[in-house]
Enzyme design. Structure first.
Site: not given
Length: 143
Positions: A50-51
């Site tokens: 998710g980064c």
């Protein structure tokens, strides 16, 4: 120090600096001072999902029941953000980490000054740190 005391110190430190370019400078400095993560943890297993940038996070439970985090990122601002999170949550118990209201993120204006992708990354970092704490809490309860 408790999580709230650490957060209050961070809020106070940032309140002395009005300009957001200077605040970004503070965040970058924190990232530059982040202790090195062991290269053995720079693996896909330790990457935070998710980064947008790559962020590696490792956590270990110390013999006295506290969580010790180490991290690194290939982006300077993100490295500073994970450094802030570690400053707040490192060396705390799994229970305290899971109960913590990380109000400093809003109090210093960080959430409103991040791009949507960085905000998502921040949430992903917090989530992963809490997941480690949850796993350690479960492990402690099984003893």
């Amino acid at each position: 120090m408790t999580i709230d005391q650490i957060q209050n110190d961070i809020v106070e430190e940032f309140s002395d600096v009005e300009d957001w370019m200077d605040r970004y400078g503070m965040i970058i400095d924190l990232g530059n001072n982040l202790p090195e993560i062991n290269e053995a943890y720079k693996t896909p297993d330790h990457l935070i999902e998710g980064c947008q940038s790559r962020v590696w996070l490792n956590a270990e439970l110390t013999p006295d029941g506290r969580v010790h985090y180490t991290a690194d990122s290939d982006a300077i601002i993100v490295k500073g953000i994970i450094s802030l999170l570690i400053q707040v949550l490192d060396n705390q118990t799994p229970d305290d980490i899971l109960k913590a209201d990380l109000h400093f993120i809003d109090d210093i204006g960080l959430s409103e000054h991040l791009s949507p992708t960085r905000s998502n990354g921040l949430l992903a970092m917090v989530k992963q740190m809490r997941l480690y704490a949850l796993a350690f809490q479960a492990k402690q309860q099984m003893k």
